[in-house]
Each structure stands twice: as C-alpha cells, then as structure tokens.
Motif scaffolding. Structure first.
Motif, PDB file in Angstrom:
ATOM      1  N   PRO A   1     -37.703 -13.762  -1.844  1.00 22.06           N
ATOM      2  CA  PRO A   1     -36.597 -13.494  -0.900  1.00 22.06           C
ATOM      3  C   PRO A   1     -35.423 -14.461  -1.023  1.00 22.06           C
ATOM      4  N   LEU A   2     -35.699 -15.760  -1.191  1.00 24.73           N
ATOM      5  CA  LEU A   2     -34.617 -16.730  -1.319  1.00 24.73           C
ATOM      6  C   LEU A   2     -33.792 -16.455  -2.564  1.00 24.73           C
ATOM      7  N   ARG A   3     -34.455 -16.166  -3.667  1.00 25.94           N
ATOM      8  CA  ARG A   3     -33.734 -15.932  -4.916  1.00 25.94           C
ATOM      9  C   ARG A   3     -32.939 -14.623  -4.869  1.00 25.94           C
ATOM     10  N   ILE A   4     -33.473 -13.603  -4.187  1.00 24.88           N
ATOM     11  CA  ILE A   4     -32.708 -12.361  -4.009  1.00 24.88           C
ATOM     12  C   ILE A   4     -31.432 -12.658  -3.222  1.00 24.88           C
ATOM     13  N   PHE A   5     -31.575 -13.442  -2.165  1.00 22.43           N
ATOM     14  CA  PHE A   5     -30.412 -13.814  -1.351  1.00 22.43           C
ATOM     15  C   PHE A   5     -29.382 -14.565  -2.203  1.00 22.43           C
ATOM     16  N   ILE A   6     -29.841 -15.495  -3.030  1.00 20.46           N
ATOM     17  CA  ILE A   6     -28.938 -16.266  -3.877  1.00 20.46           C
ATOM     18  C   ILE A   6     -28.179 -15.358  -4.839  1.00 20.46           C
ATOM     19  N   CYS A   7     -28.904 -14.448  -5.500  1.00 22.40           N
ATOM     20  CA  CYS A   7     -28.273 -13.575  -6.498  1.00 22.40           C
ATOM     21  C   CYS A   7     -27.263 -12.623  -5.844  1.00 22.40           C
ATOM     22  N   VAL A   8     -27.623 -12.050  -4.711  1.00 24.85           N
ATOM     23  CA  VAL A   8     -26.731 -11.098  -4.041  1.00 24.85           C
ATOM     24  C   VAL A   8     -25.464 -11.800  -3.554  1.00 24.85           C
ATOM     25  N   THR A   9     -25.622 -12.928  -2.903  1.00 21.67           N
ATOM     26  CA  THR A   9     -24.447 -13.645  -2.386  1.00 21.67           C
ATOM     27  C   THR A   9     -23.599 -14.207  -3.522  1.00 21.67           C
ATOM     28  N   MET A  10     -24.221 -14.563  -4.636  1.00 19.90           N
ATOM     29  CA  MET A  10     -23.459 -15.039  -5.800  1.00 19.90           C
ATOM     30  C   MET A  10     -22.535 -13.931  -6.319  1.00 19.90           C
ATOM     31  N   VAL A  11     -23.068 -12.707  -6.443  1.00 19.63           N
ATOM     32  CA  VAL A  11     -22.263 -11.580  -6.934  1.00 19.63           C
ATOM     33  C   VAL A  11     -21.142 -11.244  -5.949  1.00 19.63           C
ATOM     34  N   ILE A  12     -21.503 -11.163  -4.669  1.00 19.19           N
ATOM     35  CA  ILE A  12     -20.505 -10.816  -3.650  1.00 19.19           C
ATOM     36  C   ILE A  12     -19.412 -11.882  -3.576  1.00 19.19           C
ATOM     37  N   GLY A  13     -19.810 -13.142  -3.583  1.00 11.58           N
ATOM     38  CA  GLY A  13     -18.842 -14.225  -3.471  1.00 11.58           C
ATOM     39  C   GLY A  13     -17.888 -14.294  -4.643  1.00 11.58           C
ATOM     40  N   THR A  14     -18.423 -14.143  -5.851  1.00 13.91           N
ATOM     41  CA  THR A  14     -17.578 -14.268  -7.050  1.00 13.91           C
ATOM     42  C   THR A  14     -16.583 -13.119  -7.150  1.00 13.91           C
ATOM     43  N   PHE A  15     -17.073 -11.874  -7.079  1.00  9.47           N
ATOM     44  CA  PHE A  15     -16.170 -10.732  -7.213  1.00  9.47           C
ATOM     45  C   PHE A  15     -15.280 -10.579  -5.976  1.00  9.47           C
ATOM     46  N   GLY A  16     -15.777 -11.022  -4.817  1.00  9.12           N
ATOM     47  CA  GLY A  16     -14.938 -11.012  -3.621  1.00  9.12           C
ATOM     48  C   GLY A  16     -13.737 -11.925  -3.781  1.00  9.12           C
ATOM     49  N   ALA A  17     -13.953 -13.118  -4.382  1.00 14.21           N
ATOM     50  CA  ALA A  17     -12.843 -14.042  -4.625  1.00 14.21           C
ATOM     51  C   ALA A  17     -11.817 -13.442  -5.573  1.00 14.21           C
ATOM     52  N   LEU A  18     -12.292 -12.713  -6.595  1.00 14.49           N
ATOM     53  CA  LEU A  18     -11.366 -12.092  -7.545  1.00 14.49           C
ATOM     54  C   LEU A  18     -10.563 -10.969  -6.890  1.00 14.49           C
ATOM     55  N   LEU A  19     -11.223 -10.216  -6.002  1.00 13.63           N
ATOM     56  CA  LEU A  19     -10.523  -9.122  -5.329  1.00 13.63           C
ATOM     57  C   LEU A  19      -9.495  -9.641  -4.330  1.00 13.63           C
ATOM     58  N   ILE A  20      -9.828 -10.716  -3.634  1.00 17.65           N
ATOM     59  CA  ILE A  20      -8.934 -11.247  -2.602  1.00 17.65           C
ATOM     60  C   ILE A  20      -7.777 -12.033  -3.220  1.00 17.65           C
ATOM     61  N   LEU A  21      -8.078 -12.817  -4.265  1.00 15.78           N
ATOM     62  CA  LEU A  21      -7.066 -13.714  -4.846  1.00 15.78           C
ATOM     63  C   LEU A  21      -6.903 -13.487  -6.352  1.00 15.78           C
ATOM     64  N   PRO A  22      -6.523 -12.291  -6.762  1.00 20.23           N
ATOM     65  CA  PRO A  22      -6.356 -12.048  -8.209  1.00 20.23           C
ATOM     66  C   PRO A  22      -5.232 -12.885  -8.819  1.00 20.23           C
TER      67      PRO A  22
END
Length: 502
Positions: free
Chosen positions: A434-455
C-alpha cells in the motif's frame, strides 16, 4: 537503536554486521549473563575445613583479581587477612592460574583443574558435564615466584563449581542466526566440557564439535580448526585473534563479541566488533557496536536495522545513479555531435524532486529486512545501468532523427525521461504494498500536474497528436530495451553466483 540500548560508534558497522556470515561469541557474559555464583564446593584433602577456609579467605583478601569468577569466590569465601602475603602472581587467562604466597605457610594456587590437579575427580567431571565452571584450589609448601611454571608437587584442596545463567533469549537468538545462514562459533577460555554443555543448552546446533586448544601440541592448524569445529575451549587471547584472522582469510565476514581485555586482539581483527557495556573500558572503546544493556540477544535487532539501511540506500541509489549514467553519456554525445544539452536545470529539478527525492524519502519509513544478496555498489549500478543507457540512447536517436522542431524534440525527450525515470522507481518498488502504491500514484500525479499547471516554467510545448504517438511508441521501445537489458544483467549475476550474506 537508542531505544534498544545499542550504541553504534561507527555507522558503517551496521552495513558490515548485516553482511556477516560468521559470528564469534564468548561464553561468559555473552551467551550467559555473567553473574556467576558458587554452585558447590568439593573438598579434596583430609584437612580440617576451618583451616582450609582460612587459607582461601586469606587468598581472596590478598588477590587483586576482580573478574566475575573471583567475585563469586569472594562471596563464598569472605575476605579475611588471617595470613600475611609475601608474593602474588595474578591470574592469567594465558597460563590459567594465579597464586598468593603466605609467610611461614606456603603458596595457595587457584586456576583451571587440568593445570592444578593430577586428575579431575568424578564429582568435578559431573559438574563440568552440567555446564558448570570448575576452579581448582591447590597448595604448595614453598614460596612460589615463578610465573611461567608450576611446582612439581601440588596438594589438592578444593574443587569449586560455578554456575552461570544462560540468557533468556539465547536459544531464540542462535536459532535466528542459524536460519539466516550465519555460522556461530563459541570461543571461550573455559574447560571444553563446560563450554560445549553451555552451547548445547543454548541451542547451538554443532555443540558437540568442540576442541580444547590447550591440548593441541605445536602450532595449531587454524584452517582445519575453523572448518570442522564450532566450539573452542581453553583459548588464549592470541589464539582468539588467529581464529578470527583465519576465518577472514577463508572469505568470511566475521563479527566478534567480547567483554574483557583477553578479547581485545580478536575484536581488533574482526570485521565488526561488538562489546558489552559491563565489560572492560578498552573493549568498549575499540568496538564498533556497544550493547549498553550487555545483552547479546539484541543482536538480531542490529542486523535488521542494518538490512533496512542497506536495502533503502541500495534502492535509492539504483534510481539516483540513472541520472549520473545518462548525464555522463549525454554530455559525451553533445560534445561529439556539437549539440546543446537537451534539458535545462529547472527540468532536472522537477525530476530530482518528484521522481528521485520524494519516493526515496518515503520508502525510508519501510522495514525491508530481507536477507542481503550481493554488494552495494555493483547491485545499485546494475539496477541503474539499463535505464541510464537506454535514456542516453533515446536522447541521441531523437536528437538526430525525430521529425520535429527543436522545441518539440526537447519536449518529447523530456517526457520520455520522466516516463523512464518513473518506470525505474516503480520497478524498485516491487514487491508492491500500500505505501509503495501511494508513492507511485502521487509521484505520477505530482510530476505531470506540475507540467500541466506550469508549462512555461518548465519550457515544455503543447503536445500534438504526432508528438503523443511518437512519445508512446518510443516509450514502449525504451521500456522493452530496459527489460531485456535488465534480464541479461540478472542472468549474468546468476552465472557469476554473487556472494550471499546475512
């Protein structure tokens, strides 16, 4: 570690102990708790008991020895200055005896029964078979000043058996090391029967493979002894050192526990030295790990902590090395092809923060206590090399062949860098929890979210349909390449048969 009352004086010793495959233990104070008490006193001479006790009490009053054995003897024979001492030879673990000479009386000796008695009586043999330590007390009529030799004639007075208590979790601890593939050796200065019986009661598997080092004539064959024996009795400090040195020369990672000055040479020689807090000051000062409650049954916790550290650092390094590998290779490519480096600092910062630092920080909370296989640097580098090499290859190919503008090519390369770096993190998180699933999901959301918000901040261009198709196809090809490279590396490691340690 502080909560477990374990002082780690050199942090690298955690890694060393986690790799240990041979553990050398002293008997007194390690397997046993070191609180000796007199179990029985066997008179060996037809002399009035009062006169015998007067001699022994005078010896205890005059003796400067204050180890666990003599503290127990002094409790049983209270110190009284009945006779006047004129000369003393302190007890030595090398010669196994000590003596005090009294004016007008003679000399009283205390030490190992095989040194002071012509033969060991049946009553004392039974005490040895029960795992008790036996001290012989003998008398000579002359004043004795020769510290290297014993008188030709000694009159036996007493045989004193001392009982030591095996630590509560000693059997469980030895069972832990057996399951983990660690060979346990017991090295002691006590009688061979005493040590082997203590080893049996503590649950040592090969307790019967015992050798009396004092009975070996000439120079011992240490290679043979280390190969075939697990219990070593009547061992001198120099022999302890030689045993540890031989085990190391045979390719073993050796840990040594000790508490006295007679253990110093062996502690110095060992890969990982472990001292007990109630031992000598010198042993504590030179040891890498100190057990503050003097309980060796806490050693499995130290091993587990070392495993957690090594697994976390190895997993983290396997991701961080990817950037090192592709940075070097891409820099060489740019130098040869006369092209600018494809990424700007802020882009690399996003990868560092969201894909490298964030997952590494959270996985530190995990307790990965699996057995360690292989060495740190080759393992971490082999995990990073497929991803680093494929990223460098991808950048080179796209820089030269991709049918896009310069800005579009850089965006495609950056997206592929992110995807491959994330794939490396996800691979390092297997097996998933569960911890590693949380890490992987938030890593993807955080990285691509930053690109979408601040291209604009990260200087990425809008992704067209052709760029998206190209990126997906290139990502699949790169992932397949890393998969095959990784499999080839695993086969190579199996072929070599990497070292397996604790």
């Amino acid at each position: 570690m502080a909560r477990m009352k374990i002082l780690v004086q050199n942090i690298y010793s955690l890694e060393t102990l986690a790799h240990v495959d041979t553990l050398c233990l002293d008997k007194t104070g390690t397997i046993t708790d070191g609180t000796l008490r007199v179990h029985s006193v066997v008179p060996l001479a037809d002399i009035p008991e009062k006169e015998l006790e007067s001699l022994v009490q005078s010896y205890m009053a005059a003796s400067d020895d204050n180890n666990a054995t003599f503290r127990a003897l002094k409790e049983r024979f209270p110190q009284k200055e009945i006779y006047s001492p004129v000369h003393k030879i302190p007890f030595s673990s090398k010669r196994k005896w000590g003596c005090v000479s009294f004016a007008g009386v003679g000399t009283l000796f205390a030490g190992a029964p095989e040194r002071l008695l012509s033969r060991i009586p049946e009553e004392l043999e039974e005490e040895l078979l029960e795992g008790h330590r036996v001290i012989a007390i003998a008398f000579a009529e002359d004043i004795w000043e020769d510290a290297e030799h014993l008188p030709d004639r000694l009159q036996s007075l007493y045989g004193v058996s001392l009982e030591d208590t095996i630590r509560k979790n000693a059997e469980k601890t030895l069972d832990f090391f057996k399951k983990e593939g660690v060979d346990v050796k017991i090295i002691s200065g006590n009688h061979v029967k005493t040590v082997s019986m203590i080893a049996k009661r503590a649950g040592l598997l090969n307790w019967q493979d015992a050798v009396d080092m004092s009975a070996i004539q000439g120079e011992p064959d240490y290679d043979m002894l280390c190969e075939y024996y697990s219990v070593f009795a009547r061992v001198t400090p120099k022999q302890k050192q030689e045993l540890v040195r031989t085990l190391k020369s045979q390719g073993h990672q050796v840990a040594m526990t000790g508490d006295g000055v007679n253990d110093l040479l062996a502690l110095r020689e060992a890969d990982c030295s472990i001292a007990l807090a109630d031992g000598s000051d010198a042993s504590r000062q030179i040891s890498q790990i100190v057990l503050l409650d003097s309980d060796f049954t806490n050693l499995p916790q130290v091993v587990m902590e070392g495993r957690k550290v090594i697994h976390n650092v190895t997993r983290t390094a396997g991701v961080f090395f990817i950037k090192t590998i592709y940075s070097v290779l891409v820099s060489l490519f740019c130098l040869i092809a006369n092209q600018p480096f494809p990424f700007i600092p802020i882009q690399i910062t996003l990868v560092d923060a969201c894909i490298e630092a964030y997952p590494s920080f959270l996985t530190i909370l995990e307790a990965d206590i699996r057995r360690i296989r292989g060495r740190f640097l080759p393992t971490a580098f082999s995990h990073a090399l497929p991803f680093g090499a494929v990223i460098a290859l991808m950048i080179g190919v796209i820089s030269l062949l991709a049918p896009f503008t310069t800005g579009e090519r850089q965006t495609v390369m950056y997206l592929l860098l992110i995807i491959l770096s994330m794939a490396a993190v996800i691979k390092s998180c297997i097996p998933i929890n569960p911890l590693r699933i949380f890490i992987c999901v938030t890593m993807v959301i955080g990285t691509f979210g930053a690109l979408l918000i601040l291209p604009g901040l990260f200087e990425v261009q809008a992704v067209t349909a052709s760029m998206a198709v190209y990126t997906i196809i290139a990502a699949l090809v790169c992932l397949l390449l890393t998969f095959f490279f990784g499999k080839a590396d695993e086969k190579k490691e199996k072929g070599i048969g990497g070292e397996t340690a604790l």
